[in-house]
Design an enzyme around this catalytic site. Structure first.
Site, PDB file in Angstrom:
ATOM      1  CB  THR A   1      -0.890   0.067   1.256  1.00  0.00           C
ATOM      2  OG1 THR A   1      -0.038   0.089   2.405  1.00  0.00           O
ATOM      3  CG2 THR A   1      -1.833  -1.094   1.337  1.00  0.00           C
TER       4      THR A   1
ATOM      5  CB  SER B   1      -7.797   3.511  10.246  1.00  0.00           C
ATOM      6  OG  SER B   1      -7.991   4.910  10.133  1.00  0.00           O
ATOM      7  CE  LYS B   2      -1.734   4.251   3.584  1.00  0.00           C
ATOM      8  NZ  LYS B   2      -1.665   3.477   2.339  1.00  0.00           N
ATOM      9  NE  ARG B   3     -10.184   8.514   5.474  1.00  0.00           N
ATOM     10  CZ  ARG B   3     -10.838   9.199   4.540  1.00  0.00           C
ATOM     11  NH1 ARG B   3     -11.353   8.565   3.527  1.00  0.00           N
ATOM     12  NH2 ARG B   3     -10.985  10.496   4.643  1.00  0.00           N
ATOM     13  NE  ARG B   4     -10.015   6.314  13.134  1.00  0.00           N
ATOM     14  CZ  ARG B   4     -10.769   5.253  12.842  1.00  0.00           C
ATOM     15  NH1 ARG B   4     -11.916   5.417  12.245  1.00  0.00           N
ATOM     16  NH2 ARG B   4     -10.377   4.048  13.168  1.00  0.00           N
TER      17      ARG B   4
END
Length: 472
Positions: free
Chosen positions: A14, A238-241
């Site tokens: 990723t 998570s990668k987002r947060r």
RNA sequence: GCCCCCAUCGUCUAGUGGCCUAGGACACCACCCUUUCAAGGUGGCGGCACGGGUUCGAAUCCCGUUGGGGGUGCCA
């Protein structure tokens, strides 16, 4: 292929390496090494959107950073899921021929629609006995048998699932490509994997995969599901947060050993922690002691503060040469390395991460003659007292007359002056510090001035004196 | 909704029926040391979610409740 247990770590590429992945990789690594087995790296590259060569290299580099070296005899790989594409199709064909799988022509939407009408929770087995042939748009589904599936998990013991709660899941998409559940199992079978150690989020997949192993005629591996890492909201990292990229921690100056040590304390206690009152342990110690049986069952909060504490400990424990070598990487190219080496011993115990280094010592590297930019709050505090400006004047005279320019001499001279003002060192050093470094906090003052040199020190002191006089 | 997992200080954990008036680490607070800031030292604050059992005895075993999390895709 080596003998001994075979563990696998199967990340999907990723572009960044997740700290949670790092921890499971470490678990697999510790076990593979201690048991004289193999750590197999398999890149799950079948999702074409996620297939870039540089990402694979990124994974290898990240693993190497935390001590999982591709050069180690216990390391095997990288392998790629795409290598086994034929085996995936072959396994699906076999399952179909055995009657363990069947084709279904319902689309995802139709499945949902039916479930809604029937009040069921998922796919209801609509095509189980329709005898459909393979065809475009038709998915292959696994025929979940009646009964129960019991998963023996090395971390959590027996976990039992009633098969009636497991729907006939998809094996092959309408376009003929395999889904994760199938591909993953076939890969593990092909590679002779004996132990699947991964994060808890995969636990609900496990009965399905175990049934697949059995239907394919193999004994399922040993399972081990370690708890997930969570954020302050207790949600899965998570990668987002959240800040989860291992590469980012590395770039900020976290030490690999500190990161590894900290990661291992999440869900597990290193040996000797209780007796020594310290959770600091070497990789060798942890590798020798790690057991899946001892891993906690509940999610663990990834605590930046504790990571920072570990990092500070590891930095302080570094031999000075090693510390300097690492710290120097943070410095702008034009900063004098010898000058830095002189002050380095005094900043080592003041660091949490290496990226802080330049800001700590920058005042030693300002261009000669450049005006000192005083932090105004610091200036106000240091020069607030009436005695500050006159004291500074006396210090200038004393420093100008000093025979040796050493930290001790510089300190002694200030002490002589401050005695006339009946001040303590803590107070008297403040104006000198702000005048020379621009701030009220920093490395030990006299050692800093020794490195700065007499001329530059005097110049900064005089400039400050002028400013103080101007202000009245 | 359904399935699964989990539940000890704020956080990470030790604890596997008596050694627990629950231990350690990080964080926090105080004091000491001190050349600012750190580091170091000493001390402090602070927890077995709740309710039922079982047992001579429960943080530890069982059941339930509550609360959290994960999964529920023709993602991995």
């Amino acid at each position: 292929m080596t003998t001994g247990p075979r563990f696998r770590f199967a990340p999907s590429p990723t572009g960044s390496f997740h700290v949670g992945g790092a921890r499971t990789a470490l678990h697999n690594w510790a076990l593979a090494r201690r048991l004289g087995g193999t750590f197999v790296l398999r890149i799950e590259d079948t999702d074409e959107a996620r297939n870039r060569p540089e990402w694979t290299q990124g994974i290898i580099d990240a693993l190497a950073w935390i001590g999982i070296s591709a050069d180690d005899p216990h390391f095997e790989g990288p392998h790629f899921q795409s290598e086994f594409a034929d085996a995936h199709v072959e396994a699906a064909r076999r399952l179909y021929e055995q009657g363990d799988a069947y084709y279904c022509d319902l689309t995802g939407e139709q499945v949902q629609q039916r479930a809604k009408e029937l009040g069921a929770s998922g796919y209801d087995g609509y095509s189980r006995d329709r005898g459909l042939e393979p065809g475009p748009g038709r998915v292959l589904r696994f025929r979940v048998p009646e009964g129960a599936t019991v998963v023996h998990d090395l971390v959590r013991g027996e976990v039992s699932f009633d098969n009636s709660t497991i729907e006939d899941f998809v094996l092959l998409r309408g376009n003929g490509t395999p889904v994760f559940l199938l591909a993953n199992v076939v890969d593990d079978i092909e590679m002779g994997i004996t132990h699947v150690v991964r994060a808890e989020e995969h636990l609900p997949n496990t009965p399905k995969q175990q049934m697949l192993w059995e239907a394919l005629g193999h004994e399922p591996p040993q399972w081990g599901h370690v708890p997930v890492l969570v954020n302050e909201q207790r949600k899965k990292l998570s990668k987002r947060r959240d800040k989860v990229a291992l590469e980012q921690y590395r770039a900020e100056g976290y030490l690999a050993d500190a990161m590894v040590n900290y990661l291992m304390t999440l869900g597990w206690t290193p040996p000797g922690a209780e007796e020594s009152g310290s959770e600091i342990a070497s990789w060798a110690e942890m590798e020798a002691a790690f057991r899946l049986h001892d891993v906690t069952h509940s999610p663990a909060f990834f605590d930046l503060k504790k990571l920072a504490a570990f990092n500070g400990d590891y930095i302080r424990a570094m031999p000075i040469e090693e510390f300097v070598a690492r710290a120097v990487e943070e410095l702008p190219a034009e900063w004098d390395r010898e000058r830095f080496a002189a002050i380095a011993p005094h900043i080592q115990q003041r660091l949490v991460v290496f990226s802080e280094v330049p800001a700590l010592v920058d005042f030693l590297f300002w261009p000669e003659g450049a005006p000192v930019v005083h932090d105004e709050a610091s200036w106000a505090k240091a020069f607030g007292p009436q005695w500050a400006a006159p004291l500074l004047g006396d210090v200038i005279d004393a420093y100008a007359a000093l025979e040796d320019w050493t930290a001790d001499a510089v300190k002694g001279a200030l002490e002589d002056v401050m005695a006339r003002y009946e001040l303590k060192l803590g107070k008297a050093q403040a104006p000198v510090r702000v005048a020379t470094t621009g701030r009220s906090v920093g490395p030990p003052l006299f050692e800093s001035l020794e490195v700065l040199g007499r001329d530059e020190t005097l110049r900064r002191l005089r400039a400050a004196r002028e400013r103080a006089d101007r202000a009245g």
